[in-house]
Design an enzyme around this catalytic site. Sequence first.
Site, PDB file in Angstrom:
ATOM      1  N   HIS A 293      -2.246  -0.838  10.489  1.00 16.57           N
ATOM      2  CA  HIS A 293      -0.892  -1.299  10.156  1.00 16.57           C
ATOM      3  C   HIS A 293       0.080  -1.166  11.341  1.00 16.57           C
ATOM      4  CE1 HIS A 293      -2.634  -1.278   6.291  1.00 16.57           C
ATOM      5  NE2 HIS A 293      -2.268  -0.095   5.881  1.00 16.57           N
TER       6      HIS A 293
ATOM      7  N   LYS B 176       3.130  -8.548   4.005  1.00 13.25           N
ATOM      8  CA  LYS B 176       4.491  -8.185   3.592  1.00 13.25           C
ATOM      9  C   LYS B 176       5.484  -9.184   4.174  1.00 13.25           C
ATOM     10  CE  LYS B 176       3.420  -3.274   3.159  1.00 13.25           C
ATOM     11  NZ  LYS B 176       3.743  -2.758   1.846  1.00 13.25           N
TER      12      LYS B 176
ATOM     13  N   ASP C 238      -6.325   6.005   9.426  1.00 15.03           N
ATOM     14  CA  ASP C 238      -5.931   5.368   8.170  1.00 15.03           C
ATOM     15  C   ASP C 238      -4.885   4.273   8.391  1.00 15.03           C
ATOM     16  OD1 ASP C 238      -5.739   4.926   5.402  1.00 15.03           O
ATOM     17  OD2 ASP C 238      -4.145   6.407   5.163  1.00 15.03           O
TER      18      ASP C 238
ATOM     19  N   LYS D 121       2.499  11.449   5.913  1.00 14.91           N
ATOM     20  CA  LYS D 121       2.608  11.606   4.458  1.00 14.91           C
ATOM     21  C   LYS D 121       3.491  12.807   4.159  1.00 14.91           C
ATOM     22  CE  LYS D 121      -1.494   9.158   3.140  1.00 14.91           C
ATOM     23  NZ  LYS D 121      -1.046   7.922   2.497  1.00 14.91           N
TER      24      LYS D 121
ATOM     25  N   HIS E 289      -3.093  -5.249   4.745  1.00 17.48           N
ATOM     26  CA  HIS E 289      -2.097  -5.749   3.788  1.00 17.48           C
ATOM     27  C   HIS E 289      -0.678  -5.739   4.349  1.00 17.48           C
ATOM     28  CE1 HIS E 289      -1.439  -1.508   2.716  1.00 17.48           C
ATOM     29  NE2 HIS E 289      -0.325  -1.889   2.127  1.00 17.48           N
TER      30      HIS E 289
ATOM     31  N   LYS F 220      -9.955  -2.722   4.866  1.00 16.69           N
ATOM     32  CA  LYS F 220     -10.026  -1.646   5.830  1.00 16.69           C
ATOM     33  C   LYS F 220     -10.500  -0.371   5.142  1.00 16.69           C
ATOM     34  CE  LYS F 220      -6.194   0.910   6.479  1.00 16.69           C
ATOM     35  NZ  LYS F 220      -5.935   1.711   5.283  1.00 16.69           N
TER      36      LYS F 220
ATOM     37  N   ARG G 115     -21.244  -1.194 -11.835  1.00 12.43           N
ATOM     38  CA  ARG G 115     -22.418  -0.563 -12.457  1.00 12.43           C
ATOM     39  C   ARG G 115     -22.273  -0.387 -13.967  1.00 12.43           C
ATOM     40  NH1 ARG G 115     -24.055   3.815  -8.348  1.00 12.43           N
ATOM     41  NH2 ARG G 115     -21.880   4.260  -8.707  1.00 12.43           N
TER      42      ARG G 115
HETATM   43  C1  BG6 Z   1      -3.053   2.103   3.020  1.00 11.19           C
HETATM   44  C2  BG6 Z   1      -3.400   3.521   3.390  1.00 11.19           C
HETATM   45  O1  BG6 Z   1      -3.633   1.206   3.923  1.00 11.19           O
HETATM   46  O2  BG6 Z   1      -1.648   1.928   3.038  1.00 11.19           O
HETATM   47  C3  BG6 Z   1      -2.700   4.503   2.485  1.00 11.19           C
HETATM   48  O3  BG6 Z   1      -4.806   3.714   3.302  1.00 11.19           O
HETATM   49  C4  BG6 Z   1      -1.219   4.226   2.428  1.00 11.19           C
HETATM   50  O4  BG6 Z   1      -2.928   5.849   2.912  1.00 11.19           O
HETATM   51  C5  BG6 Z   1      -0.964   2.743   2.115  1.00 11.19           C
HETATM   52  O5  BG6 Z   1      -0.643   5.041   1.425  1.00 11.19           O
HETATM   53  C6  BG6 Z   1       0.516   2.416   2.180  1.00 11.19           C
HETATM   54  O6  BG6 Z   1       0.736   1.087   1.769  1.00 11.19           O
HETATM   55  P1  BG6 Z   1       2.177   0.591   1.308  1.00 11.19           P
HETATM   56  O7  BG6 Z   1       2.026  -0.869   1.120  1.00 11.19           O
HETATM   57  O8  BG6 Z   1       2.519   1.351   0.065  1.00 11.19           O
HETATM   58  O9  BG6 Z   1       3.107   0.946   2.430  1.00 11.19           O
END
Ligand code: BG6
Length: 505
Positions: free
Chosen positions: A260, A202, A255, A358, A198, A168, A61
Amino acid sequence: MITNPLRDPRDRRLPRVPEPCALVVFGITGDLARKKLLPAVYDLANRGLLPTNFALLGFARRGWGDEDFAALAREAARKAARTPWREEVWERLAGSVRFVQGSFDDDNAFDALAATLGELEGSHGIGGNAAFYLSIPPAMFPVVLKQMQRTGMADSTPERWRRVVVEKPFGTDLASSRELNELVDSVFTAEDVFRIDHYLGKETVQNLMALRFANSLFEPVWNGHHVDSVQITMAEDVGIGGRAAFYEQTGAARDVLQNHLLQLLALTAMEEPVEFSAEEIRTEKLKVLRAVSLPEDLARFAVRGQYEQGWLAGQRATGYRQEEGVDPHSTTETYAAVRLGVETRRWAGVPFYLRAGKRLPRRVTEIALVFKRAPHLPFADTDTEELGSNQLVIRVQPDEGMTLKFGSKVPGSVMEVRDVAMDFLYGEQFTEASPEAYERLLLDVLLGDATLFPRNAEVEASWAVIDPLEEFWTGTTPQPYRAGEWGPRAADEMLAAEGRRWRRP
Ligand code: BG6
């Protein structure tokens, strides 16, 4: 894909360079774009893995011109690039950076975007190919997708490809993910949709397949005859950063557990694919995800927690409810642990303990196979007091590698068996550094290789696991744990009840 005619194109050791194309990023001013996507584009360019005819487009924007966007992109890349900074690489990229200003409901802005892509065909020879990266809140997906449909930007033809990358969360439950999948699939053809998880980008996660299917050593013991239990841990020392608005609505299970951790489980538990192709790997993963079962007694075998104020690495850490933007009475979980089953012949009866949290003591993601104790020990009990279970631990991050834990005689004139560890560290065995996950995944999108991207059915099967858990937790309050501790006590009790213990990585 540009290939050398003298070499076999199936040779996966060769660097793969995509065809001429453009990458269009929506949400260019967001965190993900600045911290991951833009640095990844630079790293790919620096490694010579982008085609000569390449263009980068930002859509947002802000009232910017091309130069403003180029300046932001340069700063972001400089700050977070993995590979050394080379001004000449950036200069080359900067010449093909474009910015289109507008909001998502603005028809004119999308017409301008389509026109810019058209112009780039003439000026930069991108051949009409484009990947659209939706790094935006999911609530915005429908309007953006409809705009792309309206302008014909989403249509792949025999002459050009058009792909979409979706970040996601893919929905918030099974129903919403189905809706989202239907929507995306109604605009783009299924093979042009790339859902990013993601973790699959890795290096160690990909190595899981190499480890399992390129060796003969592990397969005979990779099953319920020998494995007592599997622990999959994703621990983070960080809190929620500036993402309170998102996290409050999401929580740890939605999340990271839904995506993951279940993807890690799928790769750990799946059967050997017929071949190393997107289709076959995704098929095997899907079979596992469909075979995942939740325990009947969720009160005993699922735990959610929330961090309170505590200490981490010598620093005081705020409690979750005191974080900026968080409801002081919030019941969102920042820790989730659950005992899952995989109802297949290979894994019947083997618990898969998953946990994510966390503000835990350190950042570590690992998959640990804990083996059954030897059926008989010809030693006196006292000789083996310090002998634990054999374990194979795959460390996803940090210190990527693998550890095998087994018993060994303590040197000396007495007989005593104690645990020892044998380590494989990527950093020691290979001179090449691992690419960042986003580097690998962006490259794969531009190459059209979907191997490392979950299919819609996988996403839905994962939500089918999480939905009943979320339903069970509705209206409950998470168990407290202090920042800097390994989660709530109830999580330890969950394993202790079955005579097991969480690993302390
Ligand atoms: C994300 C989550 O998908 O992955 C985050 O939304 C998390 O909450 C992150 O911190 C962690 O990714 P990585 O690659 O640092 O382990």
